[in-house]
Motif scaffolding. Structure first.
Motif, PDB file in Angstrom:
ATOM      1  N   ILE A 355       0.815  -1.229   0.000  1.00  0.00           N
ATOM      2  CA  ILE A 355       0.000   0.000   0.000  1.00  0.00           C
ATOM      3  C   ILE A 355       0.848   1.278   0.000  1.00  0.00           C
ATOM      4  O   ILE A 355       0.600   2.181  -0.806  1.00  0.00           O
ATOM      5  N   PRO A 356       1.863   1.439   0.875  1.00  0.00           N
ATOM      6  CA  PRO A 356       2.620   2.703   0.852  1.00  0.00           C
ATOM      7  C   PRO A 356       3.258   2.999  -0.506  1.00  0.00           C
ATOM      8  O   PRO A 356       3.267   4.162  -0.943  1.00  0.00           O
ATOM      9  N   GLY A 357       3.781   1.973  -1.166  1.00  0.00           N
ATOM     10  CA  GLY A 357       4.404   2.188  -2.468  1.00  0.00           C
ATOM     11  C   GLY A 357       3.419   2.594  -3.538  1.00  0.00           C
ATOM     12  O   GLY A 357       3.789   3.195  -4.552  1.00  0.00           O
ATOM     13  N   GLN A 358       2.127   2.259  -3.354  1.00  0.00           N
ATOM     14  CA  GLN A 358       1.109   2.680  -4.306  1.00  0.00           C
ATOM     15  C   GLN A 358       0.660   4.114  -4.058  1.00  0.00           C
ATOM     16  O   GLN A 358       0.279   4.823  -4.989  1.00  0.00           O
ATOM     17  N   LEU A 359       0.701   4.529  -2.812  1.00  0.00           N
ATOM     18  CA  LEU A 359       0.184   5.844  -2.452  1.00  0.00           C
ATOM     19  C   LEU A 359       1.209   6.957  -2.591  1.00  0.00           C
ATOM     20  O   LEU A 359       0.846   8.109  -2.804  1.00  0.00           O
ATOM     21  N   LEU A 360       2.487   6.629  -2.463  1.00  0.00           N
ATOM     22  CA  LEU A 360       3.501   7.664  -2.305  1.00  0.00           C
ATOM     23  C   LEU A 360       4.634   7.488  -3.302  1.00  0.00           C
ATOM     24  O   LEU A 360       5.020   6.363  -3.634  1.00  0.00           O
ATOM     25  N   ARG A 361       5.197   8.609  -3.712  1.00  0.00           N
ATOM     26  CA  ARG A 361       6.342   8.563  -4.613  1.00  0.00           C
ATOM     27  C   ARG A 361       7.592   8.119  -3.869  1.00  0.00           C
ATOM     28  O   ARG A 361       7.665   8.181  -2.642  1.00  0.00           O
ATOM     29  N   PHE A 362       8.605   7.719  -4.627  1.00  0.00           N
ATOM     30  CA  PHE A 362       9.814   7.149  -4.037  1.00  0.00           C
ATOM     31  C   PHE A 362      10.515   8.139  -3.116  1.00  0.00           C
ATOM     32  O   PHE A 362      11.133   7.743  -2.136  1.00  0.00           O
ATOM     33  N   GLU A 363      10.392   9.455  -3.399  1.00  0.00           N
ATOM     34  CA  GLU A 363      11.086  10.446  -2.578  1.00  0.00           C
ATOM     35  C   GLU A 363      10.619  10.428  -1.124  1.00  0.00           C
ATOM     36  O   GLU A 363      11.366  10.780  -0.217  1.00  0.00           O
ATOM     37  N   VAL A 364       9.355  10.095  -0.907  1.00  0.00           N
ATOM     38  CA  VAL A 364       8.801  10.172   0.439  1.00  0.00           C
ATOM     39  C   VAL A 364       8.482   8.808   1.031  1.00  0.00           C
ATOM     40  O   VAL A 364       8.282   8.679   2.226  1.00  0.00           O
ATOM     41  N   VAL A 365       8.468   7.766   0.191  1.00  0.00           N
ATOM     42  CA  VAL A 365       8.033   6.460   0.685  1.00  0.00           C
ATOM     43  C   VAL A 365       9.016   5.889   1.704  1.00  0.00           C
ATOM     44  O   VAL A 365       8.624   5.157   2.613  1.00  0.00           O
ATOM     45  N   ALA A 366      10.297   6.225   1.608  1.00  0.00           N
ATOM     46  CA  ALA A 366      11.269   5.704   2.574  1.00  0.00           C
ATOM     47  C   ALA A 366      10.951   6.192   3.984  1.00  0.00           C
ATOM     48  O   ALA A 366      10.896   5.405   4.934  1.00  0.00           O
ATOM     49  N   VAL A 367      10.710   7.504   4.108  1.00  0.00           N
ATOM     50  CA  VAL A 367      10.376   8.060   5.409  1.00  0.00           C
ATOM     51  C   VAL A 367       9.036   7.510   5.883  1.00  0.00           C
ATOM     52  O   VAL A 367       8.863   7.167   7.057  1.00  0.00           O
ATOM     53  N   ALA A 368       8.075   7.414   4.976  1.00  0.00           N
ATOM     54  CA  ALA A 368       6.747   6.924   5.351  1.00  0.00           C
ATOM     55  C   ALA A 368       6.811   5.490   5.879  1.00  0.00           C
ATOM     56  O   ALA A 368       6.219   5.173   6.916  1.00  0.00           O
ATOM     57  N   MET A 369       7.530   4.612   5.184  1.00  0.00           N
ATOM     58  CA  MET A 369       7.619   3.221   5.636  1.00  0.00           C
ATOM     59  C   MET A 369       8.392   3.125   6.938  1.00  0.00           C
ATOM     60  O   MET A 369       8.080   2.287   7.797  1.00  0.00           O
ATOM     61  N   GLY A 370       9.389   3.980   7.106  1.00  0.00           N
ATOM     62  CA  GLY A 370      10.100   4.001   8.377  1.00  0.00           C
ATOM     63  C   GLY A 370       9.186   4.420   9.523  1.00  0.00           C
ATOM     64  O   GLY A 370       9.204   3.820  10.599  1.00  0.00           O
ATOM     65  N   LEU A 371       8.360   5.450   9.284  1.00  0.00           N
ATOM     66  CA  LEU A 371       7.416   5.895  10.310  1.00  0.00           C
ATOM     67  C   LEU A 371       6.391   4.812  10.643  1.00  0.00           C
ATOM     68  O   LEU A 371       6.100   4.544  11.809  1.00  0.00           O
ATOM     69  N   ILE A 372       5.838   4.194   9.611  1.00  0.00           N
ATOM     70  CA  ILE A 372       4.828   3.150   9.820  1.00  0.00           C
ATOM     71  C   ILE A 372       5.417   1.998  10.618  1.00  0.00           C
ATOM     72  O   ILE A 372       4.820   1.519  11.593  1.00  0.00           O
ATOM     73  N   ASN A 373       6.596   1.554  10.219  1.00  0.00           N
ATOM     74  CA  ASN A 373       7.203   0.405  10.889  1.00  0.00           C
ATOM     75  C   ASN A 373       7.662   0.754  12.300  1.00  0.00           C
ATOM     76  O   ASN A 373       7.514  -0.041  13.232  1.00  0.00           O
ATOM     77  N   ALA A 374       8.211   1.964  12.471  1.00  0.00           N
ATOM     78  CA  ALA A 374       8.720   2.360  13.790  1.00  0.00           C
ATOM     79  C   ALA A 374       7.587   2.494  14.805  1.00  0.00           C
ATOM     80  O   ALA A 374       7.611   1.862  15.866  1.00  0.00           O
ATOM     81  N   LEU A 375       6.605   3.306  14.479  1.00  0.00           N
ATOM     82  CA  LEU A 375       5.529   3.563  15.428  1.00  0.00           C
ATOM     83  C   LEU A 375       4.580   2.382  15.525  1.00  0.00           C
ATOM     84  O   LEU A 375       4.095   2.046  16.610  1.00  0.00           O
ATOM     85  N   GLY A 376       4.329   1.718  14.406  1.00  0.00           N
ATOM     86  CA  GLY A 376       3.454   0.552  14.435  1.00  0.00           C
ATOM     87  C   GLY A 376       4.025  -0.581  15.251  1.00  0.00           C
ATOM     88  O   GLY A 376       3.298  -1.287  15.961  1.00  0.00           O
ATOM     89  N   ASN A 377       5.330  -0.768  15.199  1.00  0.00           N
ATOM     90  CA  ASN A 377       5.946  -1.882  15.916  1.00  0.00           C
ATOM     91  C   ASN A 377       6.012  -1.666  17.417  1.00  0.00           C
ATOM     92  O   ASN A 377       6.397  -2.586  18.149  1.00  0.00           O
ATOM     93  N   LEU A 378       5.641  -0.478  17.895  1.00  0.00           N
ATOM     94  CA  LEU A 378       5.489  -0.331  19.343  1.00  0.00           C
ATOM     95  C   LEU A 378       4.412  -1.275  19.867  1.00  0.00           C
ATOM     96  O   LEU A 378       4.392  -1.618  21.052  1.00  0.00           O
ATOM     97  N   GLY A 379       3.534  -1.701  18.972  1.00  0.00           N
ATOM     98  CA  GLY A 379       2.578  -2.737  19.340  1.00  0.00           C
ATOM     99  C   GLY A 379       3.252  -4.041  19.702  1.00  0.00           C
ATOM    100  O   GLY A 379       2.684  -4.854  20.449  1.00  0.00           O
ATOM    101  N   GLY A 380       4.463  -4.244  19.205  1.00  0.00           N
ATOM    102  CA  GLY A 380       5.225  -5.431  19.583  1.00  0.00           C
ATOM    103  C   GLY A 380       5.665  -5.403  21.033  1.00  0.00           C
ATOM    104  O   GLY A 380       5.968  -6.442  21.618  1.00  0.00           O
ATOM    105  N   PHE A 381       5.721  -4.204  21.617  1.00  0.00           N
ATOM    106  CA  PHE A 381       5.947  -4.094  23.056  1.00  0.00           C
ATOM    107  C   PHE A 381       4.637  -4.277  23.813  1.00  0.00           C
ATOM    108  O   PHE A 381       4.563  -5.011  24.799  1.00  0.00           O
ATOM    109  N   ALA A 382       3.585  -3.619  23.323  1.00  0.00           N
ATOM    110  CA  ALA A 382       2.312  -3.623  24.049  1.00  0.00           C
ATOM    111  C   ALA A 382       1.707  -5.018  24.142  1.00  0.00           C
ATOM    112  O   ALA A 382       1.245  -5.434  25.214  1.00  0.00           O
ATOM    113  N   GLY A 383       1.698  -5.763  23.031  1.00  0.00           N
ATOM    114  CA  GLY A 383       1.018  -7.055  23.009  1.00  0.00           C
ATOM    115  C   GLY A 383       1.590  -8.080  23.972  1.00  0.00           C
ATOM    116  O   GLY A 383       0.869  -8.596  24.852  1.00  0.00           O
TER     117      GLY A 383
END
Length: 438
Positions: A355-383
């Motif tokens: 999904i991120p690669g479909q929504l965003l151009r390459f210039e911004v997708v790196a930061v976007a995927m980093g944000l998604i993975n970084a903040l989303g994976n805090l669920g790996g602590f919570a669960g």
């Protein structure tokens, strides 16, 4: 007067060596990372009083990894995009291998927490760096399958390594298991260095026809996307879809890791305290089904373009199986529902990360995927921590798993409603074939 039509040459099929070079090397690399992340789930039920860990402490051991995991997500994604994904990953591989070995040398609970934090710190940059690498090798119409085939390393690691960890525990201490399992990443770093290239133009083994095809296809994908800014944090956060994806990933991963970390402990109860080898073998069964579900769901997603449904439907199945597993009696029925839950929580991986690669151009997708993975994976602590704490507090895992089901339900709501395609302003997928909506 009639003229005969000039016969057109039949186009030759485009070579596809990228599927047999890039994907397997990346999959083995991350399979080793996942081993060093998750081997603790097999080890914890058999520590037998070492370090005096309560259930809440065990949840902390599993979860604190993801606190460290946050820090290198965006820096590593940017390094991979602007410098080299190949070099970024090899440096991280060496560092996490040493940190994994360090986990076996700890002498106190605090040291164990610290070692797991450091392991998460170095592993954290690998995931976005490889997603950037794959974006340079696979056009959008292949992206979910490429992501899913690479991510099959997640269940495959558990299929192969859970029995191995169980067998090793029958013949060595948990400390030796952690030390020995930290060595393979150091060896595979050599293979990675010589086998992987950042993009088709840099690879010796690819044909000119395949390289040209990939360059044209990926350039066309980029041209069809809305314009992006400079690739900064702000450019990524301004996209409403990125914020929604962070939420989806957080609630999904909370349920995912809460289930995965405690799966061997539940199976140990079902076997009435069976041997570590037996528990390891049985733990592999749900992940074998998860492997099949990931691959099939990604292929369906690429064929139909239904990314949202490919994420939401499996999670609904997972919620039902997770709750039923706490309500039914009988080891066989509960084991079957564990298998269904594992398949359901793994299945969305390929479509979600397409999904991120479909929504965003390459210039911004790196930061976007980093944000998604970084903040989303805090669920790996919570669960993991929630399940452990609630098990200590209530004397049963029922409440913990019910909470995990609730987290998965929020993820379903967000992906269904929050990612509903909207007209202009750049949050929707640019064309129906690559879209989220159908």
């Amino acid at each position: 007067m009639t003229t005969d039509a000039v016969p057109q040459p039949i186009p030759e099929p485009v070579p596809a060596k990228r599927w047999t070079y890039v994907i397997p090397v990346a999959a083995v690399m991350y399979m080793l990372a996942y081993l060093d992340r998750n081997n603790v789930s097999v080890i914890l039920p058999y520590m037998h009083g070492d370090l005096a860990l309560s259930n809440a402490d065990k949840g902390m051991v599993g979860g604190i990894f993801f606190v460290g995991y946050v820090f290198l997500q965006i820096p590593a994604a940017i390094l991979a995009q602007r410098w080299s994904a190949r070099k970024t990953v090899v440096l991280l591989m060496i560092a996490w291998g040493l940190a994994a070995m360090l986990s076996g040398l700890v002498q106190s609970r605090t040291q164990f927490y610290a070692a797991r934090f450091v392991l998460g710190f170095f592993e954290g940059g690998v995931w976005p760096a490889v997603l950037i690498l794959l974006a340079s090798w696979f056009p959008l119409r292949e992206r979910a399958r490429a992501n899913a085939l690479w991510m099959t390393c997640l269940p495959l690691s558990s299929i192969l390594m859970a029995p191995l960890s169980g067998w090793m525990l029958d013949h060595a201490s948990w400390r030796w298991v952690l030390v020995l399992q930290g060595i393979p990443p150091l060896l595979w770093a050599v293979v990675w260095w010589f086998a992987v290239a950042d993009r088709p133009a840099c690879a010796r083994w690819i044909s000119r026809a395949e390289a040209d095809h990939l360059e044209r296809s990926i350039a066309a994908d980029e041209a069809a996307k809305p314009a992006a800014g400079s690739g900064s944090y702000l450019d990524a956060v301004k996209h409403r879809s990125v914020l929604v994806l962070i939420g989806v990933y957080f609630f999904w991963i909370t349920g995912f890791y809460g289930f995965s970390l405690w799966l061997p402990s539940v199976i140990k109860e079902l076997t009435h305290d069976g041997s570590s080898t037996e528990v390891g073998l049985l733990t592999a069964v749900p992940f074998a089904l998860a492997l099949a579900a990931m691959t099939a769901n990604a292929a369906w997603s690429d064929r139909t373009g239904k990314r949202r449904q490919a994420v939401a439907v499996p999670l609904v199945v997972g919620i039902a199986a997770l709750l039923l597993g706490q309500a039914v009696d009988g080891s066989l029925a509960r084991m079957a529902l564990l298998c269904v839950t594992a398949a359901a929580v793994y299945a969305p991986y390929g479509p979600f990360w397409a999904i991120p690669g479909q929504l965003l151009r390459f210039e911004v997708v790196a930061v976007a995927m980093g944000l998604i993975n970084a903040l989303g994976n805090l669920g790996g602590f919570a669960g993991p921590y929630l399940v452990g704490w609630l098990t200590d507090a209530t004397g049963s895992s029922l409440t913990g798993f019910a909470v995990l089901a609730a987290f998965l339900a929020v993820a379903v709501a967000l992906v269904t409603i929050g990612l509903r395609p909207r007209n202009p302003m750049g949050d929707q997928v640019p064309n129906a074939r690559a879209g989220l909506s159908r």
